[in-house]
Design an enzyme around this catalytic site. Sequence first.
Site, short mmCIF file in Angstrom:
data_model
loop_
_atom_site.label_atom_id
_atom_site.label_comp_id
_atom_site.label_asym_id
_atom_site.label_seq_id
_atom_site.Cartn_x
_atom_site.Cartn_y
_atom_site.Cartn_z
N ASP A 49 7.46 -2.00 -1.76
CA ASP A 49 8.42 -2.55 -0.81
C ASP A 49 8.01 -2.12 0.60
OD1 ASP A 49 11.01 -4.13 -0.66
OD2 ASP A 49 11.52 -2.39 0.57
N THR A 50 8.34 -2.96 1.55
CA THR A 50 7.94 -2.69 2.93
C THR A 50 9.08 -3.02 3.88
OG1 THR A 50 5.67 -3.30 2.41
CG2 THR A 50 6.27 -3.34 4.74
#
Length: 184
Positions: free
Chosen positions: A70-71
Amino acid sequence: MQTIVLGSSSITRAELLTKFGVPFIQRDPGFDEESLRIADPAHFVYHATKGKMQSYLETYDLEMPVLCADTVVTANGQILRKAKDKADAKRILEAQSGNTVSILSCMIYKSKTIELIDLSTTDYLFLPFEPKALHDYLESDEWKGKAGACMVEGFCKSYIKEVVGLESTAMGLSVEKLLPFLPL
Ligand SMILES: Nc1nc2c(ncn2[C@H]2C[C@H](O)[C@@H](COP(=O)(O)OP(=O)(O)OP(=O)(O)O)O2)c(=O)[nH]1
């Protein structure tokens, strides 16, 4: 090198694994991080990645190693997620223009024998975005589906005044940190 599962629907992450020669198949992890109510960026990406891994393992086993990630983008202490529409993308990008921006990517790699958890940050100092170029980028729709509406290898590249960290981290997957752990 053994084939792994990229537990992500991300085109960018798939492109990064291909660039580094990692054989993979892609499966959507089936987790909606919009359900998380976490304000701290590092805690958010960690729990979003954990949620994706847990959701993946409710459906699949570990016959093949799996990688989830995830970013998020942060500026002025705010989490800048994926833009909802063009107006939101404009707001999010203007918050980054001429500003210091941190992009955090968490990844969890899990096999029958090991689990790797990595949370990395790449910091940028961006020059102010040129208004016409920003307008053209917004019209291009390239910002869709990207954390912070940001493309460090694209629109944002020419505005990078300073950078500390990996470009791959900023694009959504710190592949260089994963490579030593992948099965031959
Ligand atoms: N091309 C490009 N993509 C970026 C950049 N920064 C972030 N992204 C992409 C990578 C991810 O696809 C997306 C970040 O959103 P998420 O971490 O929620 O992943 P996404 O929903 O795309 O897929 P997933 O949840 O893993 O199935 O933004 C960038 O600088 N360039």
